[in-house]
Design a protein around this motif. Structure first.
Motif, mmCIF file in Angstrom:
data_model
loop_
_atom_site.group_PDB
_atom_site.id
_atom_site.type_symbol
_atom_site.label_atom_id
_atom_site.label_comp_id
_atom_site.label_asym_id
_atom_site.label_seq_id
_atom_site.Cartn_x
_atom_site.Cartn_y
_atom_site.Cartn_z
ATOM 1 N N UNK A 191 4.653 3.819 2.899
ATOM 2 C CA UNK A 191 5.808 4.712 2.809
ATOM 3 C C UNK A 191 5.969 5.441 4.144
ATOM 4 N N UNK A 192 7.199 5.779 4.514
ATOM 5 C CA UNK A 192 7.438 6.380 5.832
ATOM 6 C C UNK A 192 6.620 7.642 6.077
ATOM 7 N N UNK A 193 6.471 8.475 5.042
ATOM 8 C CA UNK A 193 5.782 9.751 5.243
ATOM 9 C C UNK A 193 4.280 9.596 5.472
ATOM 10 N N UNK A 194 3.743 8.418 5.144
ATOM 11 C CA UNK A 194 2.301 8.212 5.310
ATOM 12 C C UNK A 194 1.950 7.222 6.418
ATOM 13 N N UNK B 78 0.808 -1.221 0.000
ATOM 14 C CA UNK B 78 0.000 0.000 0.000
ATOM 15 C C UNK B 78 0.840 1.269 0.000
ATOM 16 N N UNK B 79 2.092 1.176 -0.430
ATOM 17 C CA UNK B 79 2.973 2.339 -0.324
ATOM 18 C C UNK B 79 2.966 3.223 -1.562
ATOM 19 N N UNK B 80 2.396 2.735 -2.660
ATOM 20 C CA UNK B 80 2.425 3.520 -3.892
ATOM 21 C C UNK B 80 1.597 4.786 -3.809
ATOM 22 N N UNK C 170 4.731 -2.004 7.785
ATOM 23 C CA UNK C 170 6.177 -1.990 7.581
ATOM 24 C C UNK C 170 6.488 -1.111 6.383
ATOM 25 N N UNK C 171 7.739 -0.735 6.282
ATOM 26 C CA UNK C 171 8.191 0.117 5.181
ATOM 27 C C UNK C 171 9.206 -0.634 4.342
#
Length: 509
Positions: A203-206, A78-80, A234-235
């Motif tokens: 992603x770390x920022x989210x 889910x990082x995109x 997790x990232x």
């Protein structure tokens, strides 16, 4: 190539060795080999079809497994960022015309009230412009509406990940894809203690936003579905980033002299998946979700895929115990060999030339691997990798999910196989991650590192070569046992552009 001390320090800060960087640069320079194809997988040739009675029986197998106390999890990349979802709207903002002219633009504004995010967008417009979205449209201020949707000073949808966008409207609420995955998990992945284990790679920022949404909604979702939730995040590890290269295949350097590293693609997530402690893991893309009233087919076939997985796994474990015992007949070896060849579609063409001991060692090595069952939908023109029987480095043939970049399109036979493929991969997997002794497999050991690819990118107006790691369900799972199963197209409802949310599959009942 000599790296400076500053370069070495940069590598160390990312957890990457200088030798690894050199190996990546060499890969960029020489490229990756195309995979040799045996045939496209199709119904009866690597793709299993299930009739109504089988749907019922495999669903029951899974329902019984859920009561066994085994650990079950759902893994969702889910990082995109969702920026590509809004590519056409960004183009409209940057274009010369102030009014919608393309079919996409007019479709967006004609359907604007049907988006789940419209009420929030309307309030945002009132706050920032002193007038609601409809008023702005009446005044011809279309770009102000889009700006309030996409820009950080508005809703910021152009910068957020898909998992946090409002996708679906309900009578009393709206839901993001993250929440829809929570609902799905309750319907087919709740363990014997009614706990749904969900893992999202973010992603770390989210990350904090995902954590806050989970905390905010999990209690109500648990009450609605009679479950509890165990949600983890997790990232992508910085150690899985890959070096970028310039046109001369040397490290691409930033203006400050540092070397540019880029995320290695979703294949890097094999490291995240490897850290999950679960017997069975479902994998599905973040944007392939539907509202509750359309979840029936998805839930049914998730259970079917999982039922097939545990049925096959039970046979694999039995055969491994047999081979481990050292007491078996030629007839039994033949039975195991037929299973590997005709159920797992793992084939060795010189099998009969091997001694019995060599056959047993080869069969054991092929059985003692992670297992995945992958849903495949009939090809209706949607983008996605395809199912093939392909040659491996050891000369064997097995089932693989391949992207077009892995196939030599200058080879007329291979190009024809790809063009005439009957099915494609919707990213619908159920995976078994432990061996028959209950020990976790080390998943990075089953990656085919020769199946990445090189893509062309640009940064600050300069062209660069980017190294993509073997994809999560492509080369990263190349050495897994694989079964392809046909699933209905109704289970595949991705959201690639914002206007996809106007499709009936994403609208209220």
């Amino acid at each position: 190539m000599n790296f400076s001390q500053k370069d070495i320090e940069q590598f160390e800060s990312k957890g990457i060795g200088a030798d690894d960087v050199m190996a990546q640069l060499n890969l960029i320079a020489k490229g990756f080999p195309y995979l040799k194809l045996d045939s496209a997988a199709s119904a009866g040739n690597g793709i299993m079809q299930v009739d109504d009675s089988s749907v019922e029986s495999y669903s029951k197998v899974w329902d019984n497994y859920l009561k066994s106390g085994r650990s079950i999890a759902k893994f969702v990349p889910a990082s995109g960022a969702a920026s590509r979802m809004f590519k056409d709207l960004f183009a409209f903002l940057d274009g010369e015309s102030d009014v919608p002219s393309s079919a996409f633009e007019t479709g967006f504004f004609e359907g604007i009230h049907r988006f789940a995010f419209f009420p929030e967008l309307d309030e945002c417009c009132k706050s920032s412009e002193g007038i609601g979205a409809d008023g702005l449209i009446a005044l011809g201020r279309y770009k102000d509406v889009v700006s309030n949707l996409l820009k950080p000073e508005g809703l910021g949808y152009g910068q957020l990940p898909k998992g946090l966008l409002k996708f679906h409207s309900y009578r009393d609420c709206t839901r993001t894809p993250m929440e829809e995955h929570m609902a799905e998990g309750a319907l087919y992945a709740a363990g014997s203690d009614a706990t749904v284990k969900l893992h999202f790679t973010v992603s770390p920022e989210h990350r904090r936003m995902f954590e806050e949404l989970a905390a905010k909604t999990s209690r109500n979702m648990a009450k609605k579905y009679g479950t509890s939730y165990e949600i983890s995040f997790s990232e992508q590890k910085s150690s899985t980033d890959t070096v970028a290269a310039d046109a001369d295949n040397r490290p691409f350097r930033n203006p400050d002299g540092s070397i540019l590293f880029r995320p290695g693609g979703h294949g890097a997530l094999i490291e995240n998946l490897n850290e999950l402690d679960a017997d069975i893991v479902f994998i599905k893309n973040i944007d392939n979700v539907v509202p509750d009233h359309l979840k029936g087919a998805t839930v049914t076939f998730k259970k079917v895929l999982a039922g097939i997985l545990v049925s096959v796994q039970e046979r694999i474990f039995g055969y491994l115990r047999l081979l481990d015992s050292g007491t078996y007949s030629d007839s039994q070896i033949g039975t195991v060999s037929d299973f590997v060849r005709n159920t797992l579609f793992c084939r060795k063409k010189d099998m009969n030339s091997l001694s019995r001991e060599e056959q047993v060692r080869w069969l054991y090595s092929k059985l003692n691997r992670p297992v995945r069952v992958c849903g495949m939908v009939q090809n209706e023109g949607e983008p996605g990798g395809g199912p093939f029987l392909a040659y491996n480095a050891d000369g064997t043939v097995s089932l693989q999910i391949l992207e077009s970049s892995q196939i030599d399109m200058n080879d007329s036979a291979a190009k024809k196989m790809f063009a005439n493929g009957t099915h494609f991969n919707p990213v619908d997997l159920v995976c078994a991650l432990k061996d028959y002794k209950g020990q976790k497999f080390n998943l990075p050991s089953f990656v085919d590192k020769a199946t990445g690819f090189i893509s062309s990118k640009s940064k600050n107006g300069r062209e660069l070569k980017a190294l993509e790691l073997p994809g999560l369900w492509n080369g990263a799972m190349s050495d897994w046992n694989t079964i392809f199963v046909e699933v209905p197209i109704e289970t595949f409802n991705p959201v690639k552009t914002v206007n996809d949310l106007l499709r009936p599959q994403h609208q209220p009942a």
